[in-house]
Scaffold this motif. Structure first.
Motif, PDB file in Angstrom:
ATOM      1  N   ARG A   1       0.643   6.444  -7.019  1.00 50.28           N
ATOM      2  CA  ARG A   1      -0.482   7.317  -7.359  1.00 50.28           C
ATOM      3  C   ARG A   1      -0.099   8.787  -7.212  1.00 50.28           C
ATOM      4  O   ARG A   1      -0.530   9.627  -7.995  1.00 50.28           O
ATOM      5  CB  ARG A   1      -1.697   6.969  -6.513  1.00 50.28           C
TER       6      ARG A   1
ATOM      7  N   LYS B   1     -12.622   3.321  -1.191  1.00 52.24           N
ATOM      8  CA  LYS B   1     -13.478   2.510  -2.064  1.00 52.24           C
ATOM      9  C   LYS B   1     -13.027   1.056  -2.062  1.00 52.24           C
ATOM     10  O   LYS B   1     -13.840   0.146  -2.143  1.00 52.24           O
ATOM     11  CB  LYS B   1     -13.454   3.052  -3.494  1.00 52.24           C
ATOM     12  N   ARG B   2     -11.744   0.854  -1.963  1.00 53.95           N
ATOM     13  CA  ARG B   2     -11.196  -0.507  -2.018  1.00 53.95           C
ATOM     14  C   ARG B   2     -11.297  -1.235  -0.678  1.00 53.95           C
ATOM     15  O   ARG B   2     -11.602  -2.423  -0.646  1.00 53.95           O
ATOM     16  CB  ARG B   2      -9.738  -0.415  -2.452  1.00 53.95           C
ATOM     17  N   TYR B   3     -11.048  -0.536   0.449  1.00 51.30           N
ATOM     18  CA  TYR B   3     -10.992  -1.185   1.758  1.00 51.30           C
ATOM     19  C   TYR B   3     -12.064  -0.723   2.742  1.00 51.30           C
ATOM     20  O   TYR B   3     -12.142  -1.244   3.843  1.00 51.30           O
ATOM     21  CB  TYR B   3      -9.608  -0.958   2.393  1.00 51.30           C
TER      22      TYR B   3
ATOM     23  N   LEU C   1       0.827  -1.212   0.000  1.00 53.23           N
ATOM     24  CA  LEU C   1       0.000   0.000   0.000  1.00 53.23           C
ATOM     25  C   LEU C   1       0.860   1.260   0.000  1.00 53.23           C
ATOM     26  O   LEU C   1       0.502   2.259  -0.623  1.00 53.23           O
ATOM     27  CB  LEU C   1      -0.967  -0.003   1.180  1.00 53.23           C
TER      28      LEU C   1
ATOM     29  N   TYR D   1      -9.667   6.494  -3.330  1.00 49.62           N
ATOM     30  CA  TYR D   1      -9.383   5.204  -3.967  1.00 49.62           C
ATOM     31  C   TYR D   1      -9.260   4.099  -2.913  1.00 49.62           C
ATOM     32  O   TYR D   1      -9.849   3.024  -3.045  1.00 49.62           O
ATOM     33  CB  TYR D   1      -8.097   5.296  -4.792  1.00 49.62           C
ATOM     34  N   LEU D   2      -8.500   4.364  -1.853  1.00 48.09           N
ATOM     35  CA  LEU D   2      -8.282   3.346  -0.824  1.00 48.09           C
ATOM     36  C   LEU D   2      -9.547   3.075  -0.012  1.00 48.09           C
ATOM     37  O   LEU D   2      -9.804   1.933   0.378  1.00 48.09           O
ATOM     38  CB  LEU D   2      -7.123   3.754   0.086  1.00 48.09           C
TER      39      LEU D   2
END
Length: 134
Positions: free
Chosen positions: A70, A86-88, A63, A83-84
């Motif tokens: 990014r 939304k992912r986690y 990460l 982004y993170l």
């Protein structure tokens, strides 16, 4: 035979060295400072009690590389966080927002404390009643 082994080892080392070097994006000191600040605001999903900056877990290292990549690509801090999340999910944030989905994170410890205090008060009151009747 030793010479052949040495040559094979050297070839193996040099064949893999550029691939490892390419995985770390090159960023300037300002971008590095932004990356470190973001890593301190994000939780390691493996360790859960540590930020990405503090964690030694392999996922945290991945990460950290993702954040640097990014940022190097021109993403803003908010875009990286979005982004993170939304992912986690919101759990990755060290300070999750106060929304219905995170009420358990914010109020769970208080509820457990109050329930524990209620149980203790009940047991003490019950034992006082038994002591007074004896």
């Amino acid at each position: 035979m030793r010479r052949l082994a040495f040559i094979l080892c050297a070839m193996f080392f040099f064949a893999h060295a550029p691939a490892n070097a390419a995985t770390e994006p090159s960023i300037n000191p300002q971008q590095e400072a932004r990356a470190v600040a973001l890593q301190k605001e994000l939780r390691c999903v493996v360790c859960q009690g540590e930020s990405l900056d503090e964690s030694n877990a392999p996922l945290a290292a991945d990460l950290r590389r993702l954040i640097r990549a990014r940022i190097a690509a021109g993403d803003s801090d908010k875009a990286v966080k979005t982004y993170l999340v939304k992912r986690y999910g919101d759990f990755i944030l060290m300070q999750p927002p106060l929304v219905p989905g995170t009420y358990a994170l914010w109020f769970g410890p208080l509820a457990v404390l109050l329930i524990g205090a209620g149980v203790v008060a009940f047991v003490v009151a019950k034992n006082r009643g038994k002591a007074a009747n004896s």
